[in-house]
Design an enzyme around this catalytic site. Structure first.
Site, mmCIF file in Angstrom:
data_model
loop_
_atom_site.group_PDB
_atom_site.id
_atom_site.type_symbol
_atom_site.label_atom_id
_atom_site.label_comp_id
_atom_site.label_asym_id
_atom_site.label_seq_id
_atom_site.Cartn_x
_atom_site.Cartn_y
_atom_site.Cartn_z
ATOM 1 N N CYS A 162 0.836 -1.206 0.000
ATOM 2 C CA CYS A 162 0.000 0.000 0.000
ATOM 3 C C CYS A 162 0.866 1.249 0.000
ATOM 4 C CB CYS A 162 -0.932 -0.007 1.210
ATOM 5 S SG CYS A 162 -1.925 -1.511 1.380
ATOM 6 N N LEU A 163 1.067 1.826 -1.168
ATOM 7 C CA LEU A 163 1.913 3.010 -1.321
ATOM 8 C C LEU A 163 1.114 4.208 -1.837
ATOM 9 C CD1 LEU A 163 4.696 4.426 -1.403
ATOM 10 C CD2 LEU A 163 5.022 3.440 -3.686
ATOM 11 N N THR A 164 0.403 4.039 -2.947
ATOM 12 C CA THR A 164 -0.249 5.146 -3.637
ATOM 13 C C THR A 164 -1.424 5.699 -2.829
ATOM 14 O OG1 THR A 164 0.366 4.154 -5.752
ATOM 15 C CG2 THR A 164 -1.335 5.837 -5.799
ATOM 16 N N SER A 189 2.749 9.586 -8.252
ATOM 17 C CA SER A 189 4.188 9.602 -8.497
ATOM 18 C C SER A 189 4.916 10.437 -7.449
ATOM 19 C CB SER A 189 4.470 10.156 -9.900
ATOM 20 O OG SER A 189 3.913 9.310 -10.892
ATOM 21 N N GLN A 215 -5.557 -5.490 -34.078
ATOM 22 C CA GLN A 215 -5.833 -4.910 -35.390
ATOM 23 C C GLN A 215 -5.786 -5.972 -36.485
ATOM 24 O OE1 GLN A 215 -6.760 -1.791 -35.722
ATOM 25 N NE2 GLN A 215 -6.893 -1.704 -37.955
ATOM 26 N N GLY A 252 -12.397 -7.020 -36.834
ATOM 27 C CA GLY A 252 -13.532 -6.941 -35.921
ATOM 28 C C GLY A 252 -13.544 -8.041 -34.889
ATOM 29 N N GLU A 291 4.046 0.436 -10.919
ATOM 30 C CA GLU A 291 5.464 0.249 -10.584
ATOM 31 C C GLU A 291 6.316 1.440 -11.031
ATOM 32 O OE1 GLU A 291 6.169 -1.988 -8.662
ATOM 33 O OE2 GLU A 291 5.137 -3.866 -9.046
#
Length: 396
Positions: free
Chosen positions: A144-146, A152, A353, A357, A380
């Site tokens: 748990c960082l963000t 950033s 691509q 379709g 990351e």
């Protein structure tokens, strides 16, 4: 046309990773590990990955089997309960497993990051309690960082742990947390003073720990992502991992390995996309001949193959520099992460691509690969931050 739809949907590609699977930098042990991981991916992951994605299902039993094979503690020393392999081995493993399912493999990569931190910075008691549980998948761990206001710019995080007697009282919100709400242990990166960033363990069911809604994401459907909310969460100071003020340094040391791992996940996804595209070009006919006979499509396919191979080489080179602790390791890891995640996403997008379709339909696997690989350019450390690291290293 129905024959083509039944033929292509969810099938395992004929070539199945066998071509363009070069052995550069790999020894016999690496090749044996690769075979074990790839056989598992093709048998127990690839046939079910689309269903996991459709149903937002985290395949816990598969993760348990992978953990019991040692793939959750790849570079934790054997004497600490891990398997003691290097980052190059980890890259080989994550590339092979991602051929089966990117999201499940990325979840496993997070377990390795957390196991690395506990093994290298945790107390003897923390290692004794948690590494065996990670190794057997009796415990799922979330890093748990963000935060909502700190992506950033993580040095300006707001989550704070205040000392109170022999405890910490933690308040704050973490966001975009993989495994949020389903993990057994949360490694919270937070401030313990105005200047110090530290890492503290919080177990599930701790009073004051709660979670936001499961995010409705573009990809990675098989892994729940939530906010982690801490409201007066009280934990003993013995839950501190490392020393106060080491949290940012610890995270950065682990993120070099994490960037190799997520780049390797991109390699595996791109390998599957290339194989599916090759099968489709050889099966599909237009204007009376196979698509593989059209020179314009041959050129596109050749560029895709070259991008995959060059991505693999730079990732392996960076992994080796990390293993050898070379002074320019972070420079090469940043280049590898940027190049591989950008290029492998482009390979998958070009494969879509080439399918026309049909590539846009969920019953085909291509659109899932594109969705799952897109986030690798963000997590990351965004690729923009990686480019800043590269430039600063080269221009200093």
């Amino acid at each position: 046309m129905q024959i083509i739809r039944n033929r292509i949907s969810y099938h395992i590609p004929r070539f199945g990773f066998k071509y363009l699977c070069d052995t550069t930098f790999l020894n016999e042990e690496h090749l044996q590990i690769q075979k074990v991981a790839l056989d598992f991916a093709k048998e127990k992951m690839l046939p079910y990955a689309s269903d996991w994605d459709k149903n937002n299902y985290l395949p816990s039993q598969v993760l348990k089997e992978l953990s019991e094979m040692g793939f959750a503690t790849i570079y934790v020393k054997q004497e600490l309960g891990g398997v003691g392999l290097d980052h190059l081995s980890a890259s080989v493993i994550f590339e092979a497993l991602s051929y089966g399912d990117i999201t499940t493999t990325a979840t496993l990569a997070v377990q390795n990051l957390c196991a690395y931190l506990l093994a290298n910075y945790g107390t003897e008691e923390q290692r004794k309690v948690w590494i065996p549980r990670i190794n057997s998948f009796d415990a799922l761990v979330a890093y748990c960082l963000t935060e909502p206001n700190s992506g950033s710019d993580n040095k300006n995080m707001e989550t704070y742990a205040k000392k109170d007697g022999k405890d910490y009282i933690i308040n704050g919100i973490k966001c975009f947390i993989s495994g949020g709400s389903v993990s057994d242990l949360y490694l919270i990166v937070c401030k313990t003073s105005e200047k110090d960033v530290s890492s503290i363990l919080v177990e599930k069911d701790t009073p004051g720990l709660s979670f936001g809604k499961v995010e409705d994401k573009m990809g990675w459907h098989a892994s729940p992502t939530t906010r982690v909310i801490l409201e007066n969460v009280r934990v003993p100071q013995s839950n501190l991992v490392g020393k106060e003020g080491q949290g940012f340094k610890m995270g950065m040391s682990a993120l070099d390995g994490g960037r190799i791992n997520i780049s390797s996940c991109s390699l595996g996804g791109a390998s599957l996309a290339l194989d599916l595209a090759k099968d489709y070009l050889q099966d599909r006919k237009q204007f009376g001949q196979q698509l593989s006979n059209f020179q314009g499509l041959q050129f596109k396919f050749a560029d895709m193959a070259a991008s995959l191979v060059t991505s693999r080489l730079i990732v392996r080179q960076a992994a080796m520099k990390l293993d050898e602790n070379q002074i320019d390791k972070s420079l090469y890891v940043s280049m590898a992460k940027t190049y591989a995640t950008d290029s492998c996403f482009d390979v998958a997008n070009d494969a879509l691509q080439l399918h026309g379709g049909y590539g846009y339909l969920r019953e085909y696997q291509i659109e899932r690969i594109v969705r799952d690989l897109r986030v690798h350019k963000i997590l990351e450390g965004t690729n923009e931050i990686m480019r800043m690291i590269i430039a600063r290293n080269l221009l200093k």
